[in-house]
Scaffold this active site. Structure first.
Site, PDB file in Angstrom:
ATOM      1  N   SER A   1      -1.149  21.924  18.285  1.00  0.00           N
ATOM      2  CA  SER A   1      -0.090  20.910  18.437  1.00  0.00           C
ATOM      3  C   SER A   1       1.060  21.149  17.459  1.00  0.00           C
ATOM      4  O   SER A   1       2.236  21.130  17.857  1.00  0.00           O
ATOM      5  CB  SER A   1      -0.658  19.506  18.265  1.00  0.00           C
ATOM      6  OG  SER A   1      -1.392  19.389  17.062  1.00  0.00           O
TER       7      SER A   1
ATOM      8  N   HIS B   1     -14.699  24.304  13.808  1.00  0.00           N
ATOM      9  CA  HIS B   1     -13.270  24.326  13.482  1.00  0.00           C
ATOM     10  C   HIS B   1     -12.818  25.765  13.275  1.00  0.00           C
ATOM     11  O   HIS B   1     -13.589  26.606  12.816  1.00  0.00           O
ATOM     12  CB  HIS B   1     -12.975  23.512  12.211  1.00  0.00           C
ATOM     13  CG  HIS B   1     -11.542  23.089  12.125  1.00  0.00           C
ATOM     14  ND1 HIS B   1     -10.576  23.887  11.552  1.00  0.00           N
ATOM     15  CD2 HIS B   1     -10.910  21.979  12.572  1.00  0.00           C
ATOM     16  CE1 HIS B   1      -9.407  23.268  11.642  1.00  0.00           C
ATOM     17  NE2 HIS B   1      -9.578  22.116  12.258  1.00  0.00           N
TER      18      HIS B   1
ATOM     19  N   ARG C   1       9.286  34.714  17.191  1.00  0.00           N
ATOM     20  CA  ARG C   1       9.174  35.795  18.183  1.00  0.00           C
ATOM     21  C   ARG C   1       8.207  36.862  17.687  1.00  0.00           C
ATOM     22  O   ARG C   1       8.634  37.917  17.195  1.00  0.00           O
ATOM     23  CB  ARG C   1      10.582  36.373  18.437  1.00  0.00           C
ATOM     24  CG  ARG C   1      10.770  37.436  19.542  1.00  0.00           C
ATOM     25  CD  ARG C   1       9.836  37.274  20.685  1.00  0.00           C
ATOM     26  NE  ARG C   1      10.205  38.130  21.793  1.00  0.00           N
ATOM     27  CZ  ARG C   1       9.398  39.080  22.280  1.00  0.00           C
ATOM     28  NH1 ARG C   1       8.225  39.317  21.724  1.00  0.00           N
ATOM     29  NH2 ARG C   1       9.763  39.774  23.331  1.00  0.00           N
TER      30      ARG C   1
ATOM     31  N   ARG D   1       0.042  12.523  14.810  1.00  0.00           N
ATOM     32  CA  ARG D   1       0.451  13.920  14.625  1.00  0.00           C
ATOM     33  C   ARG D   1       1.982  14.084  14.655  1.00  0.00           C
ATOM     34  O   ARG D   1       2.538  14.987  14.028  1.00  0.00           O
ATOM     35  CB  ARG D   1      -0.239  14.779  15.698  1.00  0.00           C
ATOM     36  CG  ARG D   1       0.000  16.278  15.658  1.00  0.00           C
ATOM     37  CD  ARG D   1      -0.245  16.916  14.304  1.00  0.00           C
ATOM     38  NE  ARG D   1      -1.527  16.686  13.680  1.00  0.00           N
ATOM     39  CZ  ARG D   1      -2.602  17.462  13.784  1.00  0.00           C
ATOM     40  NH1 ARG D   1      -2.529  18.557  14.505  1.00  0.00           N
ATOM     41  NH2 ARG D   1      -3.721  17.169  13.142  1.00  0.00           N
TER      42      ARG D   1
ATOM     43  N   ASP E   1     -12.715  14.610  15.001  1.00  0.00           N
ATOM     44  CA  ASP E   1     -12.917  13.938  16.289  1.00  0.00           C
ATOM     45  C   ASP E   1     -14.332  13.414  16.485  1.00  0.00           C
ATOM     46  O   ASP E   1     -14.583  12.645  17.420  1.00  0.00           O
ATOM     47  CB  ASP E   1     -12.564  14.914  17.422  1.00  0.00           C
ATOM     48  CG  ASP E   1     -11.121  15.371  17.330  1.00  0.00           C
ATOM     49  OD1 ASP E   1     -10.256  14.503  17.144  1.00  0.00           O
ATOM     50  OD2 ASP E   1     -10.861  16.576  17.420  1.00  0.00           O
TER      51      ASP E   1
ATOM     52  N   ARG F   1     -11.679  14.345   6.842  1.00  0.00           N
ATOM     53  CA  ARG F   1     -11.203  13.280   7.743  1.00  0.00           C
ATOM     54  C   ARG F   1     -12.390  12.622   8.443  1.00  0.00           C
ATOM     55  O   ARG F   1     -12.384  11.438   8.753  1.00  0.00           O
ATOM     56  CB  ARG F   1     -10.214  13.858   8.779  1.00  0.00           C
ATOM     57  CG  ARG F   1      -8.997  14.513   8.143  1.00  0.00           C
ATOM     58  CD  ARG F   1      -8.137  15.218   9.172  1.00  0.00           C
ATOM     59  NE  ARG F   1      -8.857  16.284   9.859  1.00  0.00           N
ATOM     60  CZ  ARG F   1      -8.379  16.978  10.891  1.00  0.00           C
ATOM     61  NH1 ARG F   1      -7.171  16.712  11.361  1.00  0.00           N
ATOM     62  NH2 ARG F   1      -9.093  17.929  11.456  1.00  0.00           N
TER      63      ARG F   1
ATOM     64  N   HIS G   1      -8.912  20.881  21.326  1.00  0.00           N
ATOM     65  CA  HIS G   1      -8.064  20.349  20.242  1.00  0.00           C
ATOM     66  C   HIS G   1      -8.155  18.815  20.271  1.00  0.00           C
ATOM     67  O   HIS G   1      -9.248  18.262  20.188  1.00  0.00           O
ATOM     68  CB  HIS G   1      -6.641  20.910  20.439  1.00  0.00           C
ATOM     69  CG  HIS G   1      -5.699  20.672  19.316  1.00  0.00           C
ATOM     70  ND1 HIS G   1      -6.085  20.386  18.035  1.00  0.00           N
ATOM     71  CD2 HIS G   1      -4.318  20.673  19.280  1.00  0.00           C
ATOM     72  CE1 HIS G   1      -5.023  20.228  17.256  1.00  0.00           C
ATOM     73  NE2 HIS G   1      -3.931  20.392  18.003  1.00  0.00           N
TER      74      HIS G   1
HETATM   75  N1  HAX Z   1     -20.354  23.895  20.137  1.00  0.00           N
HETATM   76  C1  HAX Z   1     -20.810  25.017  20.719  1.00  0.00           C
HETATM   77  N2  HAX Z   1     -20.321  26.235  20.469  1.00  0.00           N
HETATM   78  C2  HAX Z   1     -19.333  26.321  19.546  1.00  0.00           C
HETATM   79  C3  HAX Z   1     -18.854  25.213  18.873  1.00  0.00           C
HETATM   80  C4  HAX Z   1     -19.371  23.949  19.204  1.00  0.00           C
HETATM   81  N3  HAX Z   1     -18.927  22.815  18.659  1.00  0.00           N
HETATM   82  N4  HAX Z   1     -17.891  25.622  18.012  1.00  0.00           N
HETATM   83  C5  HAX Z   1     -17.799  26.956  18.160  1.00  0.00           C
HETATM   84  N5  HAX Z   1     -18.659  27.373  19.085  1.00  0.00           N
HETATM   85  C6  HAX Z   1     -18.797  28.722  19.630  1.00  0.00           C
HETATM   86  C7  HAX Z   1     -17.483  29.133  20.267  1.00  0.00           C
HETATM   87  O1  HAX Z   1     -17.354  28.596  21.578  1.00  0.00           O
HETATM   88  C8  HAX Z   1     -17.589  30.628  20.226  1.00  0.00           C
HETATM   89  O2  HAX Z   1     -18.438  31.026  21.292  1.00  0.00           O
HETATM   90  P1  HAX Z   1     -18.186  32.420  22.070  1.00  0.00           P
HETATM   91  O3  HAX Z   1     -18.374  33.471  21.030  1.00  0.00           O
HETATM   92  O4  HAX Z   1     -19.225  32.388  23.139  1.00  0.00           O
HETATM   93  O5  HAX Z   1     -16.783  32.366  22.600  1.00  0.00           O
HETATM   94  C9  HAX Z   1     -18.328  30.881  18.924  1.00  0.00           C
HETATM   95  O6  HAX Z   1     -18.992  29.651  18.599  1.00  0.00           O
HETATM   96  C10 HAX Z   1     -17.397  31.247  17.772  1.00  0.00           C
HETATM   97  O7  HAX Z   1     -16.389  30.254  17.673  1.00  0.00           O
HETATM   98  P2  HAX Z   1     -15.722  29.929  16.251  1.00  0.00           P
HETATM   99  O8  HAX Z   1     -15.048  31.163  15.769  1.00  0.00           O
HETATM  100  O9  HAX Z   1     -16.683  29.267  15.367  1.00  0.00           O
HETATM  101  O10 HAX Z   1     -14.657  28.796  16.658  1.00  0.00           O
HETATM  102  P3  HAX Z   1     -13.144  28.982  17.162  1.00  0.00           P
HETATM  103  O11 HAX Z   1     -12.268  29.122  15.978  1.00  0.00           O
HETATM  104  O12 HAX Z   1     -13.047  30.015  18.227  1.00  0.00           O
HETATM  105  O13 HAX Z   1     -12.907  27.569  17.870  1.00  0.00           O
HETATM  106  C11 HAX Z   1     -13.093  25.216  18.048  1.00  0.00           C
HETATM  107  C12 HAX Z   1     -12.791  26.396  17.119  1.00  0.00           C
HETATM  108  C13 HAX Z   1     -12.726  23.934  17.330  1.00  0.00           C
HETATM  109  C14 HAX Z   1     -12.227  25.327  19.313  1.00  0.00           C
HETATM  110  C15 HAX Z   1     -14.603  25.213  18.403  1.00  0.00           C
HETATM  111  O14 HAX Z   1     -15.356  25.010  17.215  1.00  0.00           O
HETATM  112  C16 HAX Z   1     -14.989  24.168  19.427  1.00  0.00           C
HETATM  113  O15 HAX Z   1     -14.885  24.438  20.626  1.00  0.00           O
HETATM  114  N6  HAX Z   1     -15.416  22.938  18.991  1.00  0.00           N
HETATM  115  C17 HAX Z   1     -15.726  21.865  19.911  1.00  0.00           C
HETATM  116  C18 HAX Z   1     -14.443  21.182  20.385  1.00  0.00           C
HETATM  117  C19 HAX Z   1     -13.798  20.401  19.257  1.00  0.00           C
HETATM  118  O16 HAX Z   1     -14.441  19.608  18.582  1.00  0.00           O
HETATM  119  N7  HAX Z   1     -12.496  20.585  19.078  1.00  0.00           N
HETATM  120  C20 HAX Z   1     -11.717  19.869  18.063  1.00  0.00           C
HETATM  121  C21 HAX Z   1     -11.451  20.696  16.814  1.00  0.00           C
HETATM  122  C22 HAX Z   1     -10.665  19.966  15.768  1.00  0.00           C
HETATM  123  C23 HAX Z   1      -9.299  19.672  16.278  1.00  0.00           C
HETATM  124  O17 HAX Z   1      -8.475  20.515  16.536  1.00  0.00           O
HETATM  125  N8  HAX Z   1      -9.056  18.438  16.505  1.00  0.00           N
HETATM  126  O18 HAX Z   1      -7.964  18.094  17.136  1.00  0.00           O
END
Ligand code: HAX
Length: 435
Positions: A240, A317, A418, A398, A372, A326, A270
Site C-alpha cells: 500500500s 510477514h 523507474r 494507512r 491483522d 502492533r 496485505h
Molecule cells: N501460512 C501459511 N504459509 C505461509 C504463511 C502463513 N501465514 N506465511 C508464509 N507462508 C509460506 C508462503 O506462502 C511461502 O510458501 P511458498 O514457498 O509455497 O510460496 C513460504 O511460506 C515462504 O514465505 P515467506 O518468505 O515467509 O513470506 P513472504 O514474504 O513471501 O509473504 C506474507 C509474507 C505476509 C504474504 C505471508 O506470510 C502470508 O501469506 N501471510 C498470511 C496473510 C497475511 O496475514 N497477510 C498480512 C501480512 C501483514 C500485512 O501486510 N498486513 O497488512
C-alpha cells in the site's frame, strides 16, 4: 500558515541539503548487492526507498519517527479522559518528527474540522454502488472521484515551481486526511446501518468523530484512535505504501495515489488479511458449534487449512521476524478490556498453536502473528461485526502515513520511480546458465 505547516516548511528547508550532499558526494557509492532470489522474489530486502517517517526493524517492529509504538502511545497528547492519543497528534509527529503539544494538536484539529465537508457528488458516487459491492471498491472510487478537488493539480496546470510542489500537496493531504473518515463512515452507514446519513461532530477529534459518525458508543472512540495509529505506517516497501509513493512519483496527485494505495491494501496477503482472519475464525466457530476449541482441536483445524494449500491469515510477514508489536498492543488491550470475549479466546488459542505448526512446516520465514491476527476481534467485540469493512478502517489509518510520505517525496524532489527489468534469458546469462 498553520503552525504545523510552518514547522513542516522549516523541517523541509533543513532536510534538503542532506539529500543534496548525499547525491553530490556519494551518488555512486554502492550500498547494496542484489541476488537472483531477490530479483525473482518480489525485491525482498533490496534497499531502494528512502523515508524518514517510519522504519521497520525485523525484530523490534515499527518505529514512527524513531519512537516505538509504546512511546508513541505514551508521549502523544490525549483527549481528556481518553486512554488513546489524538490521531491528529500522530499526523503531526509523522510529518515533522516532533511530539506536538496539546495546543499544537488543537490547531491541527481545528484546521481539519474545517476540511471535513464532502462535496455532494461523493455521496452520489457512493450511493451509485450496489450494496453487494465490497466496501474497499466503494472507498477507492469515492476517493478517486474527488480528484477534481486537487489543489496540486490546479496549481501545476497554472505553472508551479518544483521547489513549491510540497505546498499544494500538503493542502491536498490535509483535505483528504480530514475527509477520508467521513467517506468511510458514510460507506459503513449505507451498507450496514441502512441510513444515508452521517453526522459529523465538529467538537470531536478524528477518532471520536469517527465513532460518533458510525454510532458506536465509548470506548470505541479509543479503539478507533488506537486502530488508526497502529495502522498508519509500516515503512515504504509494503504494497500500500509503495503503491501510493509510486503513483505520486509521476506527479499524479494524492487522490490518484491514495485510491491506488487502497487497491493495493485490498489484497488478502496485505490489508484484507484482517477480514480473512475473522472469516476464517467464523469457520472455526461453525465447526465447533460456538464452543471455544481445545488446543488439539485448533491444531487440527490449522493443519487442515495448510493441507488445503491456503495460508493462515494474520501470520507471517515479509520483513518482521518476531511477533508484531502492533499485535501485542492489541492483545494487551484485549486482556485489559475484553478478557472473556469468545473471539479473543479463539485468537489466543491460535497464538498458542499456529507458530509451532508453521515452524514445524518450515516454510514461512516468520511464524509469528502480524497486526491483522487480532484487530478484527476488537472491532467485533464493539459491534462492528461486518468484517468486509475492516480493511476500510486499515485504509483510513494507512492514509496518514502514505500522505505524509508523499508530501516529503515532493519536498525532497524524489524523482519518478523507474526500476529496471530484465528478461529470463538475461538472468540466465548473468549467472552463467546460458552463453
Ligand atoms: N501460512 C501459511 N504459509 C505461509 C504463511 C502463513 N501465514 N506465511 C508464509 N507462508 C509460506 C508462503 O506462502 C511461502 O510458501 P511458498 O514457498 O509455497 O510460496 C513460504 O511460506 C515462504 O514465505 P515467506 O518468505 O515467509 O513470506 P513472504 O514474504 O513471501 O509473504 C506474507 C509474507 C505476509 C504474504 C505471508 O506470510 C502470508 O501469506 N501471510 C498470511 C496473510 C497475511 O496475514 N497477510 C498480512 C501480512 C501483514 C500485512 O501486510 N498486513 O497488512
Amino acid at each position: 500558515m498553520t503552525g504545523l505547516k510552518q514547522k513542516l516548511y522549516e523541517k523541509i528547508e533543513a532536510h534538503r541539503p542532506r539529500i543534496k550532499r548525499l547525491l553530490d558526494e556519494h551518488g555512486e557509492t554502492v550500498i547494496n548487492s542484489v541476488t537472483v532470489q531477490q530479483v525473482i522474489g518480489g525485491m525482498r530486502g533490496i534497499k531502494s526507498l528512502v523515508t524518514d517517517i517510519s522504519y521497520l526493524d525485523p525484530y523490534e517492529g515499527i518505529r514512527y519517527r524513531g519512537y516505538t509504538l509504546d512511546e508513541v502511545f505514551q508521549k502523544l497528547p490525549k483527549p481528556p479522559g481518553a486512554e488513546m492519543p489524538y490521531v491528529e497528534g500522530l499526523f503531526y509527529l509523522l510529518l515533522t518528527g516532533d511530539i506536538p503539544t496539546k495546543e499544537e494538536v488543537d490547531e491541527v484539529i481545528y484546521d481539519s474540522v474545517n476540511r471535513r465537508q464532502l462535496p455532494r457528488y461523493v455521496y452520489e458516487v457512493i450511493d451509485a454502488f450496489p450494496n453487494q459491492s465490497h466496501p474497499m471498491v466503494i472507498l477507492s472510487a469515492a476517493v478517486m472521484s474527488m480528484q477534481r478537488e486537487s489543489v496540486f493539480n490546479l496549481k501545476y496546470a497554472r505553472g508551479l515551481n518544483k521547489i513549491d510542489f510540497w505546498d499544494p500537496t500538503y493542502e491536498d493531504a490535509m483535505n483528504l486526511v480530514s475527509k477520508i473518515p467521513v467517506i468511510g463512515a458514510y460507506i459503513y452507514n449505507k451498507l450496514y446501518r441502512k441510513t444515508k446519513y452521517v453526522y459529523q461532530d465538529p467538537t470531536l477529534d478524528f477518532g471520536g468523530n469517527f465513532a460518533s459518525m458510525i454510532d458506536i458508543d465509548k470506548p470505541y472512540d479509543d479503539v478507533a484512535r488506537m486502530y488508526f495509529i497502529l495502522h498508519a505506517d509500516h515503512e515504504s516497501g509494503n504494497v500500500s505504501a509503495h503503491t501510493g509513493h509510486l503513483i505520486a512519483s509521476s506527479l499524479s496527485d494524492v487522490y490518484y495515489s491514495i485510491s491506488g494505495m487502497i487497491n493495493g491494501l485490498a489484497g488478502p496477503l496485505h490489508g484484507l488479511a484482517n477480514q480473512e482472519v475473522l472469516r476464517w475464525i467464523q469457520d472455526v466457530r461453525l465447526r465447533f458449534g460456538d464452543k471455544v476449541p481445545s488446543k488439539d482441536q485448533m491444531q487440527k483445524f490449522v493443519m487442515e487449512t495448510l493441507d488445503s494449500g491456503q495460508v493462515i491469515p494474520g501470520y507471517g510477514h515479509a520483513v518482521l521476524r518476531k511477533t508484531d508489536p502492533r499485535y501485542s498492543i492489541q492483545r494487551d488491550f484485549c486482556i485489559k478490556h475484553l478478557p472473556d470475549d469468545d473471539l479473543f479466546k479463539y485468537a489466543d488459542i491460535l497464538y498458542q498453536v499456529v507458530p509451532d505448526i508453521l515452524l514445524e512446516q518450515g516454510k514461512a520465514k516468520n511464524p509469528w502473528p502480524n497486526v491483522d491476527a487480532q484487530s478484527g476481534v476488537i472491532q467485533w467485540h464493539y459491534g462492528l461485526v461486518q468484517y468486509d469493512y475492516y480493511t476500510v478502517l486499515f485504509s483510513i489509518g494507512r492514509a496518514l502515513g502514505v500522505l505524509s510520505n508523499i508530501i516529503w517525496d515532493r519536498a525532497l524532489g524524489y524523482p519518478i520511480e523507474r526500476p529496471k527489468s530484465i528478461t529470463t534469458d538475461m538472468l540466465e546469462q548473468m549467472v552463467g546458465i546460458k552463453k
